[in-house]
Design a protein around this motif. Structure first.
Motif, short mmCIF file in Angstrom:
data_model
loop_
_atom_site.label_atom_id
_atom_site.label_comp_id
_atom_site.label_asym_id
_atom_site.label_seq_id
_atom_site.Cartn_x
_atom_site.Cartn_y
_atom_site.Cartn_z
N ASP A 39 0.83 -1.20 0.00
CA ASP A 39 0.00 0.00 0.00
C ASP A 39 0.87 1.26 0.00
O ASP A 39 1.75 1.42 0.83
N GLY A 40 0.61 2.13 -0.95
CA GLY A 40 1.33 3.41 -0.98
C GLY A 40 2.76 3.31 -1.48
O GLY A 40 3.59 4.14 -1.14
N SER A 100 -7.11 4.69 -0.91
CA SER A 100 -6.99 3.22 -0.93
C SER A 100 -8.33 2.53 -1.20
O SER A 100 -8.37 1.46 -1.80
N THR A 153 -7.96 -1.54 1.98
CA THR A 153 -7.48 -2.47 0.95
C THR A 153 -8.03 -3.89 1.15
O THR A 153 -8.60 -4.45 0.21
N ASP A 332 2.24 2.27 3.47
CA ASP A 332 1.56 3.55 3.25
C ASP A 332 1.65 4.46 4.47
O ASP A 332 1.92 5.66 4.34
N ASP A 377 -1.52 0.15 -4.73
CA ASP A 377 -2.79 0.81 -5.04
C ASP A 377 -2.59 2.28 -5.43
O ASP A 377 -3.44 2.88 -6.06
N HIS A 378 -1.43 2.85 -5.05
CA HIS A 378 -1.08 4.23 -5.40
C HIS A 378 0.28 4.51 -4.80
O HIS A 378 0.73 3.81 -3.90
N HIS A 416 -1.03 11.03 -0.99
CA HIS A 416 -0.92 10.14 -2.15
C HIS A 416 -0.57 10.97 -3.38
O HIS A 416 -0.85 12.16 -3.43
ZN LIG Z 1 -3.54 2.82 -0.20
#
Ligand SMILES: [Zn+2]
Length: 470
Positions: A39-40, A100, A153, A332, A377-378, A416
């Motif tokens: 994540d992130g 997310s 997520t 993240d 996811d980003h 983000h």
């Molecule tokens: Zn995320």
């Protein structure tokens, strides 16, 4: 003639020439999809972790052949990804970023939605997720995260809510929809964010996430200490926790919380229950989460690798195949906090889980029946060189300083970004990513030493449904 078609025809003629074995049972071939989400984590995050661990920013096993590398656009429903525009100014990358929840919806349901929404489109219409489709066709599905069990997520795998903060509802949906057979994460109400039993009301003061339901949420341990229960907005509610404690789970589910139990199931498929709910003994994540101190792994919770292997042994009891989403969730958090050493630790845990799962695939399955995707996811944090955002070195990359040395870096945001994220993939039908290419970003490709081609986060489901024949 297409090489594959001619090979196929040759194969058919060989098969036709063979005598049919008597009473040959048709062997259904398994299909498994394992989706890793750090994540992130953008390219800089993945590369920094690889360099710190191996001495090369592309040194991790999944960063070279036979693995494929693509990238993926993650923009929010109001945005887009235009490479020319993207690199026209340093600031552009900060706009139109997804959160997310919307990203999890795009990945699991193939539709961009409002930030904060899970499994619903921007008209609040219910979207069927990949896990829900797969479960209907007889596959087993699950989610594992190193953060709270119903965080955005993991929640996106089988949850539907117009706010990601409706954690207890998302938890209930995940448990009861019939789509999932594995649900593992944190959010344990009896343990604080450092993995210590909650004594007194200490947690209320140090966790913004905790909400106190009522003054009678406490119990006394054998040593006479008063323990409060703290319910995390991304975990089970008080009522749900009571049911778990009373063994009132939906049919087939077994609950575990001790690290030894995760290890027991991870080490021995014979120990795997039909359905597994695992809430690790930490309020927030598998790692000690204190911004002012060095981040460290909590020794009394499973590692992400152990949790993932336990999940695989549960899901693999199904003869048809499975889908498992595994999230390194606190990567993240660290990037939000601009905590690079913490991020490296989270990525180390994530990469250890990838290695363990790849090993599992080679021992228990094969790359012919299993597709592994490793992505994010980003991006979070806009991690560049300290010289970036200056004339002459506008987009200077983070500088790698080799194994065990921190890179020379600067975070340019606590939020983000809209940068492309990497997609590493290997195994069954991996060639299908070729059909999903949306465009090429020559600048970013040159920067990160790949061809710059990208898919969109709404495309994963196309590949995954094909692999499973949905
Ligand atoms: Zn995320």
């Amino acid at each position: 003639m297409n090489r594959y078609i001619s090979l196929f025809l040759a194969f058919v003629s060989i098969i036709a020439a063979l005598p049919l074995p008597v009473q040959a049972a048709p062997r259904a071939k398994k299909s498994n999809v394992i989706l890793f989400i750090a994540d992130g984590a953008g390219f800089a995050t993945f590369s920094a972790a690889a360099d710190y661990q191996t001495g090369s920013p592309t040194g991790l096993p999944y960063m070279s052949k036979p693995w494929k590398l693509y990238s993926c656009s993650t923009y929010s429903i109001d945005g887009d990804y235009d490479p020319d525009e993207m690199w026209s100014s340093f600031k552009k990358q900060m706009g139109n970023a997804t959160d997310s929840a919307a990203a999890a919806t795009a990945i699991n349901a193939g539709v961009k939605t409002d930030n904060g929404s899970l499994g619903l489109d921007d008209d609040q219409e219910w979207l069927e997720t990949f896990a829900e489709m797969a479960a209907k066709k007889g596959y087993t599905c699950g989610s594992v995260t190193s953060v709270q069990v119903a965080h955005a997520t993991p929640g996106g795998v089988a949850g539907h809510a117009d706010s990601r903060r409706e954690g207890s509802r998302i938890f209930e949906q995940s448990l009861k929809s019939g789509a999932l057979s594995v649900l593992i994460g944190c959010g344990h109400p009896e343990y604080d964010r450092q993995g210590n039993p909650v004594v007194g009301d200490s947690l209320s003061r140090n966790s913004q996430l905790a909400t106190r339901n009522s003054s009678d949420d406490y119990y006394f341990s054998a040593d006479g200490k008063k323990h409060f229960l703290e319910f995390n907005v991304f975990g089970p509610s008080k009522r749900q926790w009571e049911k778990i404690q009373n063994g009132e789970l939906p049919e087939g589910w077994e609950f575990i919380e001790a690290r030894e139990d995760f290890q027991r199931i991870a080490n021995d498929p014979g120990e795997a229950p039909k359905k597994l709910l695992g809430i690790a003994r930490s309020h927030v994540s598998f790692t000690y989460d204190d911004r002012n101190k060095e981040r460290q792994v909590i020794p009394t919770v499973p590692t992400l690798a152990e949790a993932s292997l336990a999940a695989l042994n549960v899901l693999n009891q199904n003869r048809k195949g499975f889908y498992l989403m595994i999230e390194g969730g606190a990567v993240d958090t660290c990037n939000h906090n601009n905590n690079l050493p913490g991020m490296l630790l989270e990525m180390r845990e994530f990469n250890a889980a990838v290695a363990a799962v790849c090993d599992w695939v080679e021992k228990n399955s094969s790359w012919e029946e299993t597709l592994i995707i490793i992505t994010s996811d980003h991006d979070t944090g806009a991690l560049w060189s300290p010289n970036a955002d200056k004339s002459g070195s506008l987009f200077e990359k983070i500088q790698f300083n080799g194994k065990g040395s921190l890179p020379t870096y600067k975070y340019f945001t606590a939020n983000h970004t809209n940068q492309l994220v990497p997609v590493y993939a290997r195994g069954k039908n991996v060639e299908l990513f070729e059909k999903c290419i949306r465009g090429t970003d020559p600048f970013f490709g040159k920067l990160w030493n790949y061809d710059g081609r990208y898919i969109d986060n709404t495309d994963f489901i196309q590949v995954m449904t094909y692999v499973m024949g949905l």
